[in-house]
Design an enzyme around this catalytic site. Structure first.
Site, PDB file in Angstrom:
ATOM      1  CG  ASP A   1       2.679  24.978   1.056  1.00 10.96           C
ATOM      2  OD1 ASP A   1       3.727  24.147   1.764  1.00 10.96           O
ATOM      3  OD2 ASP A   1       2.946  25.797   0.953  1.00 10.96           O
ATOM      4  CG  ASP A   2       6.805  25.307   4.064  1.00 14.64           C
ATOM      5  OD1 ASP A   2       7.025  24.417   3.980  1.00 14.64           O
ATOM      6  OD2 ASP A   2       5.481  25.938   2.928  1.00 14.64           O
TER       7      ASP A   2
ATOM      8  CG  HIS B   1       6.728  21.806   2.189  1.00 13.64           C
ATOM      9  ND1 HIS B   1       7.896  21.284   0.683  1.00 13.64           N
ATOM     10  CD2 HIS B   1       6.269  22.417   1.968  1.00 13.64           C
ATOM     11  CE1 HIS B   1       6.621  21.973  -0.088  1.00 13.64           C
ATOM     12  NE2 HIS B   1       5.636  22.660  -0.177  1.00 13.64           N
TER      13      HIS B   1
ATOM     14  CD  GLU C   1       3.517  28.395  -3.888  1.00 13.87           C
ATOM     15  OE1 GLU C   1       4.169  27.214  -4.501  1.00 13.87           O
ATOM     16  OE2 GLU C   1       3.268  29.290  -2.652  1.00 13.87           O
TER      17      GLU C   1
HETATM   18  N1  HPA Z   1       6.086  26.441  -2.256  1.00 17.65           N
HETATM   19  C1  HPA Z   1       7.691  26.189  -2.876  1.00 17.65           C
HETATM   20  N2  HPA Z   1       8.005  25.350  -2.356  1.00 17.65           N
HETATM   21  C2  HPA Z   1       7.598  25.009  -1.134  1.00 17.65           C
HETATM   22  C3  HPA Z   1       6.509  26.052  -0.548  1.00 17.65           C
HETATM   23  C4  HPA Z   1       5.496  25.929  -1.212  1.00 17.65           C
HETATM   24  O1  HPA Z   1       4.458  26.244  -1.117  1.00 17.65           O
HETATM   25  N3  HPA Z   1       7.088  25.404   1.215  1.00 17.65           N
HETATM   26  C5  HPA Z   1       7.950  25.051   0.809  1.00 17.65           C
HETATM   27  N4  HPA Z   1       8.427  24.585  -0.235  1.00 17.65           N
HETATM   28 ZN    ZN Z   2       3.836  23.548  -0.557  1.00 14.78          ZN
END
Ligand code: HPA
Ligand code: ZN
Length: 334
Positions: free
Chosen positions: A275-276, A16, A197
């Site tokens: 991911d982030d 993201h 997740e």
């Molecule tokens: N999961 C869901 N939404 C998100 C994530 C994630 O890992 N990272 C940024 N938005």
């Molecule tokens: Zn994500």
């Protein structure tokens, strides 16, 4: 091991771009745009990154994005990420952005996409990093808002390869977005979705069946449904797994408990992603190292993560062959 991982060419499929906003840049942009943030220093920002679950992270992540206002801000954000890709030998990346996070604050869709796209273009020319853009719908908002976002994206169809689904999985299952995904597919977009997740394996099943996803983002809870696991193996449906994210958000208590090595060994098309990274403590190399340290893996297995990511990527067969050759060349040289 560290040297091998560092040098190994990598492909990122779950990133993201708003989640690559480092505290230093957050401070710089807050100052540049005169946006107030509830922190006194980048160190204070870093210290606030202690999460209990997905929602506690999302609250801070959306707040951080408030400093992004102008096209230059989105350019700077994306360029900083690409420089980290270069350090980590990431040769191809497919990045998510969340238009609604910005349009809801009155930022124009074209400000966001143009800033990101210009940086990616410069990344291709100056760093040799290829890339794609995937636009995510925020699943905590309603489907009408997703339809409106799809409409805004149509003039930029040539710059956006696919649509995805992110934000709070609990209470917002894939079926909530079936119609907008159908519409996106009609317009030629590929589809992906975060599923499994925090939510159950059923969400993975429904993302595949109802949203037509080419990849499942995260997907680690597939193991709760043996029949689903068999299907994922059969179809080679890729999972974009994010190891450090899963630990930070307590999907697994400890990296030693993570199921990524088992999934790889069972023959699923699993990949490693960040991911982030600004929030979860690491970019691609860090994620590979964290996995390899906690779950002893051979160099062949580490290479398999990259080969899986190439297979799972949204590029042409010719381009895939070119990337595989790069990986083979590296592996032959060590
Ligand atoms: N999961 C869901 N939404 C998100 C994530 C994630 O890992 N990272 C940024 N938005
Ligand atoms: Zn994500």
């Amino acid at each position: 091991m560290m040297t091998y991982i560092q040098g190994l060419p990598k492909v990122e499929l779950h990133l993201h771009i708003e989640g690559s906003l480092e505290p230093d840049l957050m401070f710089e942009l807050a100052k540049r745009n005169q946006v107030s943030i509830p922190f006194n220093s980048p160190e204070e920002v870093q210290a606030a990154y202690q999460f209990e679950d997905l929602q506690s992270f999302l609250d801070i992540y959306y707040q951080g994005a408030n400093v992004l206002i102008n096209e230059q801000d989105f350019f700077d954000l994306t360029w900083a990420y690409l420089l980290r890709c270069q350090q980590d030998n990431v040769i191809h990346t497919e990045i998510f952005f969340d238009p609604q996070t910005h349009t809801a604050r009155g930022i124009a869709f074209d400000t966001v996409i143009n800033g990101i796209d210009k940086a990616l273009q410069k990344g291709r020319e100056e760093l040799g990093i290829s890339s794609q853009i995937i636009m995510c719908f925020l699943r905590h908002l309603d489907q009408d808002s997703a339809f409106e976002t799809l409409r805004q994206a149509l003039p930029y169809k040539d710059k956006i390869i696919g649509v995805g689904l992110d934000s709070s999985e609990s209470g917002h299952p894939p079926e909530k977005f079936q119609q907008v995904f159908e519409e996106a597919i009609k317009h030629g977009f590929l589809t992906v979705a975060h599923a499994g997740e925090e939510g159950p394996a059923e969400n993975i099943h429904n993302a595949m069946k109802l949203l037509g996803v080419a990849r499942v983002d995260h997907g680690v809870r597939c193991v709760e449904d043996e029949q689903l696991v068999e299907q994922l193996i059969q179809d080679r449906t890729p999972l974009t797994v994010c190891p450090l994210s899963n630990i930070k958000l307590k999907v697994f208590q400890d990296m030693a408990d993570h199921n990524i090595a088992d999934l790889l060994r069972r023959g699923l098309c699993v990949t490693i992603n960040s991911d982030d990274p600004a929030y979860f403590g690491g970019y691609m190399t860090d994620n590979f190292v964290a996995v390899a340290e906690a779950l002893p893996m051979t160099n062949e297995e580490l290479k398999a993560f990259t080969l899986n990511a190439i297979e799972a990527s949204f590029i042409s067969e010719e381009e895939k062959q070119r990337l595989v050759a790069k990986v083979d060349q590296f592996c032959a040289s060590v």
